[in-house]
Design a protein around this motif. Structure first.
Motif, PDB file in Angstrom:
ATOM      1  N   GLU A   1       0.868  -1.330   0.070  1.00  0.00           N
ATOM      2  CA  GLU A   1      -0.080   0.087  -0.023  1.00  0.00           C
ATOM      3  C   GLU A   1       0.820   1.184  -0.091  1.00  0.00           C
ATOM      4  OE1 GLU A   1      -2.582  -0.491   3.317  1.00  0.00           O
ATOM      5  OE2 GLU A   1      -4.217  -1.664   2.300  1.00  0.00           O
TER       6      GLU A   1
ATOM      7  N   THR B   1      -5.330   5.885  -5.742  1.00  0.00           N
ATOM      8  CA  THR B   1      -5.331   4.609  -4.781  1.00  0.00           C
ATOM      9  C   THR B   1      -6.547   4.436  -3.950  1.00  0.00           C
ATOM     10  OG1 THR B   1      -4.236   5.737  -3.159  1.00  0.00           O
ATOM     11  CG2 THR B   1      -2.719   4.673  -4.720  1.00  0.00           C
TER      12      THR B   1
ATOM     13  N   ASN C   1      -6.635   5.375  -1.205  1.00  0.00           N
ATOM     14  CA  ASN C   1      -6.096   4.990   0.251  1.00  0.00           C
ATOM     15  C   ASN C   1      -4.926   6.162   0.793  1.00  0.00           C
ATOM     16  OD1 ASN C   1      -5.127   3.706   2.213  1.00  0.00           O
ATOM     17  ND2 ASN C   1      -3.891   1.983   1.143  1.00  0.00           N
TER      18      ASN C   1
ATOM     19  N   GLY D   1      -2.011   4.787   2.978  1.00  0.00           N
ATOM     20  CA  GLY D   1      -0.760   4.094   2.369  1.00  0.00           C
ATOM     21  C   GLY D   1       0.317   5.100   2.301  1.00  0.00           C
TER      22      GLY D   1
END
Length: 175
Positions: free
Chosen positions: A3, A97, A99, A102
């Motif tokens: 990640e 992403t 995310n 991460g």
């Protein structure tokens, strides 16, 4: 981790997508042009102007501006543009992403590593790094090419909180 690597790669891909290298090249060219023009005008001020009472002499405040303040201002603006492009690349990485944690974890690890293994080199290389390992305390922070890692992580945490609607501090490793 996977990640974290995705976050860093997405960050760099966003720089490419946003043409940040071109933006920085234009900003650097403009800063260089302002410095060059300031130096040309300095020579003109030193050897050209004549005052009303026929005495030749430059305005010391004008010279100070042309010699020091104009190039310094141009450089500070160029570096401020660089810092905003880093925030934009972080946001773009989150878009890619989905995310933010991460990338925040990756930045945290990179910052920790830069403190544990300090880099002794030319600060001119700092634009090539994802975190700035060189000293940036006080007024030196104006000359950073990247915003502080803490500020970047905080913005990523805010994005994560907006996505999830819940506090995200527990998700970060080691904070």
């Amino acid at each position: 981790s996977r990640e974290e690597l995705e976050g860093v790669l997405a960050h760099e891909l966003t720089h490419i997508r946003n043409r940040d290298t071109l933006t920085q090249a234009v900003a650097g060219t403009i800063a260089g042009a302002i410095t060059f023009i300031g130096r040309i005008l300095t020579f003109g001020a030193l050897y050209g102007p004549v005052t009303r009472d026929s005495r030749q002499g430059p305005n010391p405040f004008g010279l100070l501006f042309l010699i020091i303040l104009a190039p310094l201002s141009a450089t500070l603006i160029q570096l401020a543009i660089s810092r905003t492009r880093e925030f934009a690349a972080d946001s773009g990485a989150v878009e890619i992403t989905n995310n933010p944690i991460g990338l925040a974890n990756a930045l945290q690890k990179l910052e920790k590593m830069s403190r544990e293994i300090p880099m002794h080199g030319n600060p001119a290389m700092s634009p090539l790094l994802i975190v700035n390992p060189f000293s940036t305390k006080g007024l030196q922070s104006l000359f950073r090419t990247h915003p502080s890692t803490e500020e970047r992580i905080q913005r990523l945490l805010t994005l994560a909180q907006q996505q999830q609607g819940a506090p995200v501090m527990a998700y970060l490793s080691g904070i």
